[in-house]
Design a protein around this motif. Structure first.
Motif, short mmCIF file in Angstrom:
data_model
loop_
_atom_site.label_atom_id
_atom_site.label_comp_id
_atom_site.label_asym_id
_atom_site.label_seq_id
_atom_site.Cartn_x
_atom_site.Cartn_y
_atom_site.Cartn_z
N SER A 1 0.81 -1.22 0.00
CA SER A 1 0.00 0.00 0.00
C SER A 1 0.84 1.27 0.00
O SER A 1 0.38 2.31 -0.48
CB SER A 1 -0.98 0.01 1.17
N THR A 2 2.06 1.22 0.52
CA THR A 2 2.97 2.37 0.45
C THR A 2 4.40 1.89 0.21
O THR A 2 4.81 0.85 0.74
CB THR A 2 2.98 3.23 1.74
N ILE A 3 5.12 2.65 -0.59
CA ILE A 3 6.54 2.42 -0.82
C ILE A 3 7.20 3.79 -0.76
O ILE A 3 6.83 4.68 -1.53
CB ILE A 3 6.81 1.77 -2.19
N THR A 4 8.13 3.97 0.16
CA THR A 4 8.80 5.26 0.33
C THR A 4 10.29 5.10 0.12
O THR A 4 10.95 4.35 0.85
CB THR A 4 8.54 5.82 1.74
N LEU A 5 10.83 5.77 -0.90
CA LEU A 5 12.28 5.82 -1.11
C LEU A 5 12.81 7.01 -0.32
O LEU A 5 12.14 8.02 -0.18
CB LEU A 5 12.60 5.98 -2.59
N ARG A 6 14.05 6.89 0.17
CA ARG A 6 14.61 7.95 0.99
C ARG A 6 15.97 8.39 0.47
O ARG A 6 16.58 7.72 -0.35
CB ARG A 6 14.78 7.44 2.43
N ASP A 7 16.42 9.54 0.97
CA ASP A 7 17.78 10.04 0.78
C ASP A 7 18.25 10.10 -0.67
O ASP A 7 18.72 9.11 -1.23
CB ASP A 7 18.77 9.20 1.59
N GLY A 8 18.12 11.25 -1.26
CA GLY A 8 18.64 11.46 -2.60
C GLY A 8 17.82 10.79 -3.68
O GLY A 8 18.36 10.28 -4.66
N VAL A 9 16.52 10.81 -3.52
CA VAL A 9 15.64 10.17 -4.50
C VAL A 9 15.70 10.94 -5.81
O VAL A 9 15.66 12.17 -5.83
CB VAL A 9 14.19 10.13 -3.98
N ARG A 10 15.80 10.19 -6.90
CA ARG A 10 15.75 10.80 -8.23
C ARG A 10 15.18 9.80 -9.21
O ARG A 10 15.17 8.59 -8.95
CB ARG A 10 17.11 11.30 -8.67
N GLY A 11 14.70 10.32 -10.32
CA GLY A 11 14.14 9.42 -11.32
C GLY A 11 13.44 10.15 -12.43
O GLY A 11 13.52 11.38 -12.53
N THR A 12 12.78 9.36 -13.25
CA THR A 12 12.04 9.92 -14.38
C THR A 12 10.67 9.27 -14.46
O THR A 12 10.50 8.09 -14.12
CB THR A 12 12.78 9.70 -15.71
N LEU A 13 9.71 10.05 -14.90
CA LEU A 13 8.35 9.56 -15.15
C LEU A 13 8.03 9.82 -16.60
O LEU A 13 8.40 10.87 -17.15
CB LEU A 13 7.34 10.26 -14.25
N GLN A 14 7.33 8.91 -17.22
CA GLN A 14 6.94 9.07 -18.62
C GLN A 14 5.42 9.10 -18.67
O GLN A 14 4.76 8.19 -18.18
CB GLN A 14 7.48 7.91 -19.45
N ALA A 15 4.87 10.13 -19.30
CA ALA A 15 3.43 10.26 -19.42
C ALA A 15 2.88 9.23 -20.41
O ALA A 15 3.57 8.84 -21.35
CB ALA A 15 3.06 11.66 -19.89
N ASP A 16 1.66 8.78 -20.16
CA ASP A 16 0.99 7.90 -21.11
C ASP A 16 0.76 8.64 -22.41
O ASP A 16 0.51 9.83 -22.44
CB ASP A 16 -0.36 7.43 -20.57
N ASP A 17 0.81 7.91 -23.53
CA ASP A 17 0.62 8.51 -24.84
C ASP A 17 -0.83 8.46 -25.30
O ASP A 17 -1.12 8.37 -26.47
CB ASP A 17 1.50 7.79 -25.89
#
Length: 105
Positions: free
Chosen positions: A88-104
């Motif tokens: 139900s929850t996932i929390t990343l910590r410390d220096g989180v970075r990433g990319t999200l791609q929108a649906d087409d």
């Protein structure tokens, strides 16, 4: 180990989820375990993850090492993770970075 989520569960959209690690110890009755040596996760939906070690303690899964997660439309990483075992929850910590791609759509 492969987990098949119950229909309607928070993580049901992932489909079957496979977890693997070179080493794991634990006690089922105590609801506690530790996986080490490079923990990997793969879901039928296409999600993938990896980290050096994870600890399962009752209702939570946590780790302090670099965590990399990717799947349909996303790629993220952070130093450490805390997640509810039911997904139900996932929390990343410390220096989180990433990319999200929108649906087409």
């Amino acid at each position: 180990m492969t987990v098949f989520p119950e229909p309607g569960a928070q993580v049901a959209s992932f489909g079957a989820m496979h977890f693997s690690a070179p080493s794991a110890t634990g006690e089922v009755s105590a609801r506690h375990g530790v996986a080490t040596g490079g923990v990997r996760f793969a879901a039928a939906r296409g999600d993938r993850g990896q980290t050096q070690s994870l600890e399962y303690d009752g209702d939570t899964v946590h780790g302090e090492d670099l965590v990399r997660l990717s799947g349909p439309g996303y790629r993220v990483q952070g130093r450490g993770v805390v997640a509810r075992a039911d997904g139900s929850t996932i929390t990343l910590r410390d220096g989180v970075r990433g990319t999200l791609q929108a649906d087409d759509e």
